[in-house]
Design a protein around this motif. Structure first.
Motif, PDB file in Angstrom:
ATOM      1  N   VAL A   1       5.242  -2.896 -12.877  1.00  0.00           N
ATOM      2  CA  VAL A   1       6.278  -1.894 -12.660  1.00  0.00           C
ATOM      3  C   VAL A   1       5.553  -0.609 -12.255  1.00  0.00           C
ATOM      4  O   VAL A   1       4.799  -0.037 -13.035  1.00  0.00           O
ATOM      5  N   LEU A   2       5.785  -0.197 -11.004  1.00  0.00           N
ATOM      6  CA  LEU A   2       5.134   0.970 -10.424  1.00  0.00           C
ATOM      7  C   LEU A   2       6.122   2.113 -10.293  1.00  0.00           C
ATOM      8  O   LEU A   2       7.259   1.887  -9.867  1.00  0.00           O
ATOM      9  N   PRO A   3       5.710   3.336 -10.597  1.00  0.00           N
ATOM     10  CA  PRO A   3       6.582   4.458 -10.262  1.00  0.00           C
ATOM     11  C   PRO A   3       6.766   4.502  -8.742  1.00  0.00           C
ATOM     12  O   PRO A   3       5.793   4.355  -8.007  1.00  0.00           O
ATOM     13  N   ASP A   4       7.978   4.657  -8.288  1.00  0.00           N
ATOM     14  CA  ASP A   4       8.247   4.809  -6.853  1.00  0.00           C
ATOM     15  C   ASP A   4       8.420   6.302  -6.615  1.00  0.00           C
ATOM     16  O   ASP A   4       9.525   6.813  -6.481  1.00  0.00           O
ATOM     17  N   LEU A   5       7.286   7.016  -6.596  1.00  0.00           N
ATOM     18  CA  LEU A   5       7.282   8.469  -6.584  1.00  0.00           C
ATOM     19  C   LEU A   5       8.039   9.060  -5.404  1.00  0.00           C
ATOM     20  O   LEU A   5       8.709  10.080  -5.535  1.00  0.00           O
ATOM     21  N   ALA A   6       7.921   8.445  -4.246  1.00  0.00           N
ATOM     22  CA  ALA A   6       8.597   8.950  -3.053  1.00  0.00           C
ATOM     23  C   ALA A   6       9.928   8.240  -2.803  1.00  0.00           C
ATOM     24  O   ALA A   6      10.553   8.443  -1.763  1.00  0.00           O
ATOM     25  N   GLN A   7      10.364   7.415  -3.739  1.00  0.00           N
ATOM     26  CA  GLN A   7      11.602   6.630  -3.615  1.00  0.00           C
ATOM     27  C   GLN A   7      11.689   5.955  -2.244  1.00  0.00           C
ATOM     28  O   GLN A   7      12.654   6.097  -1.514  1.00  0.00           O
ATOM     29  N   GLN A   8      10.652   5.166  -1.962  1.00  0.00           N
ATOM     30  CA  GLN A   8      10.567   4.471  -0.686  1.00  0.00           C
ATOM     31  C   GLN A   8      11.326   3.148  -0.681  1.00  0.00           C
ATOM     32  O   GLN A   8      11.632   2.618   0.381  1.00  0.00           O
TER      33      GLN A   8
ATOM     34  N   ARG B   1       0.831  -1.203   0.000  1.00  0.00           N
ATOM     35  CA  ARG B   1       0.000   0.000   0.000  1.00  0.00           C
ATOM     36  C   ARG B   1       0.869   1.259   0.000  1.00  0.00           C
ATOM     37  O   ARG B   1       0.540   2.261  -0.620  1.00  0.00           O
ATOM     38  N   PHE B   2       1.998   1.236   0.702  1.00  0.00           N
ATOM     39  CA  PHE B   2       2.883   2.400   0.777  1.00  0.00           C
ATOM     40  C   PHE B   2       3.378   2.835  -0.601  1.00  0.00           C
ATOM     41  O   PHE B   2       3.653   4.009  -0.820  1.00  0.00           O
ATOM     42  N   LEU B   3       3.451   1.899  -1.555  1.00  0.00           N
ATOM     43  CA  LEU B   3       3.848   2.238  -2.926  1.00  0.00           C
ATOM     44  C   LEU B   3       2.656   2.679  -3.768  1.00  0.00           C
ATOM     45  O   LEU B   3       2.809   3.473  -4.692  1.00  0.00           O
ATOM     46  N   LEU B   4       1.487   2.154  -3.472  1.00  0.00           N
ATOM     47  CA  LEU B   4       0.287   2.466  -4.251  1.00  0.00           C
ATOM     48  C   LEU B   4      -0.329   3.810  -3.872  1.00  0.00           C
ATOM     49  O   LEU B   4      -0.817   4.535  -4.740  1.00  0.00           O
ATOM     50  N   ASP B   5      -0.335   4.147  -2.596  1.00  0.00           N
ATOM     51  CA  ASP B   5      -1.016   5.367  -2.145  1.00  0.00           C
ATOM     52  C   ASP B   5      -0.547   6.651  -2.838  1.00  0.00           C
ATOM     53  O   ASP B   5      -1.389   7.495  -3.142  1.00  0.00           O
ATOM     54  N   PRO B   6       0.744   6.822  -3.130  1.00  0.00           N
ATOM     55  CA  PRO B   6       1.149   8.057  -3.805  1.00  0.00           C
ATOM     56  C   PRO B   6       0.750   8.128  -5.292  1.00  0.00           C
ATOM     57  O   PRO B   6       0.849   9.189  -5.904  1.00  0.00           O
ATOM     58  N   LEU B   7       0.289   7.024  -5.862  1.00  0.00           N
ATOM     59  CA  LEU B   7      -0.016   6.980  -7.293  1.00  0.00           C
ATOM     60  C   LEU B   7      -1.402   7.557  -7.590  1.00  0.00           C
ATOM     61  O   LEU B   7      -2.305   7.477  -6.762  1.00  0.00           O
ATOM     62  N   PRO B   8      -1.592   8.084  -8.810  1.00  0.00           N
ATOM     63  CA  PRO B   8      -2.936   8.470  -9.228  1.00  0.00           C
ATOM     64  C   PRO B   8      -3.856   7.245  -9.191  1.00  0.00           C
ATOM     65  O   PRO B   8      -3.421   6.114  -9.407  1.00  0.00           O
ATOM     66  N   ALA B   9      -5.147   7.487  -8.945  1.00  0.00           N
ATOM     67  CA  ALA B   9      -6.120   6.394  -8.785  1.00  0.00           C
ATOM     68  C   ALA B   9      -6.122   5.446  -9.971  1.00  0.00           C
ATOM     69  O   ALA B   9      -6.213   4.232  -9.798  1.00  0.00           O
ATOM     70  N   ARG B  10      -6.005   5.961 -11.191  1.00  0.00           N
ATOM     71  CA  ARG B  10      -6.057   5.090 -12.375  1.00  0.00           C
ATOM     72  C   ARG B  10      -4.885   4.104 -12.400  1.00  0.00           C
ATOM     73  O   ARG B  10      -5.040   2.959 -12.816  1.00  0.00           O
ATOM     74  N   LEU B  11      -3.707   4.526 -11.940  1.00  0.00           N
ATOM     75  CA  LEU B  11      -2.553   3.616 -11.907  1.00  0.00           C
ATOM     76  C   LEU B  11      -2.703   2.595 -10.785  1.00  0.00           C
ATOM     77  O   LEU B  11      -2.353   1.428 -10.963  1.00  0.00           O
ATOM     78  N   ARG B  12      -3.211   3.030  -9.639  1.00  0.00           N
ATOM     79  CA  ARG B  12      -3.463   2.078  -8.540  1.00  0.00           C
ATOM     80  C   ARG B  12      -4.424   0.993  -9.005  1.00  0.00           C
ATOM     81  O   ARG B  12      -4.197  -0.192  -8.795  1.00  0.00           O
ATOM     82  N   GLN B  13      -5.515   1.420  -9.649  1.00  0.00           N
ATOM     83  CA  GLN B  13      -6.516   0.459 -10.114  1.00  0.00           C
ATOM     84  C   GLN B  13      -5.940  -0.482 -11.169  1.00  0.00           C
ATOM     85  O   GLN B  13      -6.231  -1.677 -11.171  1.00  0.00           O
ATOM     86  N   ARG B  14      -5.107   0.054 -12.050  1.00  0.00           N
ATOM     87  CA  ARG B  14      -4.497  -0.772 -13.094  1.00  0.00           C
ATOM     88  C   ARG B  14      -3.636  -1.869 -12.475  1.00  0.00           C
ATOM     89  O   ARG B  14      -3.652  -3.010 -12.926  1.00  0.00           O
TER      90      ARG B  14
END
Length: 191
Positions: free
Chosen positions: A97-104, A72-85
């Motif tokens: 392959v998910l963007p790691d927007l916050a480089q967690q 969830r920590f990787l999904l929460d920063p993503l736009p809803a459409r990418l999370r759903q995808r």
């Protein structure tokens, strides 16, 4: 010979947690092949896997999880459409392959990427493994670079007579090939 444990016992689960928290490397059956895993926040453990596989760090590694909640920590920063995808593929044999927007996720797991490959597995043993560890784990095929992935414990021991701290007993899933990898930003299938 590497020590083998069963996740069906309290002792086995305790040994798993002990190994993962002490920067150890585990081998375990996945959907299609045997995998190598470790605590992704342990640079030492990740470097051990990379050395065993003779894999360069810049390529990055996959994280495997028991549930969407573990990532969830990787999904929460993503736009809803990418999370759903991503979530539409899980649990299952698809790595997203998910963007790691916050480089967690540490660079030693991501490699030279601003993204991270993640799979929420439907394989019961992989789910038990990640639940027992209490975190997503590094997951990479159990083989030296350029060799076919191990499909039996015998092959695991043959490839790696040393370097693996613990083997988790169990059976492979029914997949014949490694999991599909999809870039959720572009929708492109990478493998």
């Amino acid at each position: 010979m590497t020590a083998t444990i069963s996740l069906a016992t309290d002792w086995g689960r305790q040994q798993l947690v002990r190994t993962v928290t002490r920067h150890g490397v585990i081998a375990y059956p996945t959907e299609a092949v045997w995998g190598l895993g470790c605590n992704p926040w342990s640079e030492f453990a990740v470097d051990t896997i990379l050395a065993l596989k003779q894999r360069p760090r810049h390529k990055g590694l996959i994280l495997v999880a028991a549930s969407v909640e573990q990532v969830r920590f990787l999904l929460d920063p993503l736009p809803a459409r990418l999370r759903q995808r991503a979530e539409q593929h899980w649990p299952g044999p698809v790595t997203c392959v998910l963007p790691d927007l916050a480089q967690q996720v540490p660079q030693w797991v991501r490699g030279d990427h601003d993204s991270i490959a993640v799979r929420v597995s439907a394989h019961p043993l992989v789910q038990r493994l990640c639940r027992a560890a209490g975190m997503p784990l590094v997951s990479t095929s159990c083989n030296p670079a350029g060799r076919a992935p191990a499909r039996t414990p015998w092959q695991v021991n043959r490839y790696f007579p040393a370097g693996i701290d613990l083997m988790v007993s169990g059976t492979l899933g029914h997949a014949r090939r490694p999991t599909t990898i999809i870039d959720i930003t572009t929708g492109q299938t990478l493998r």
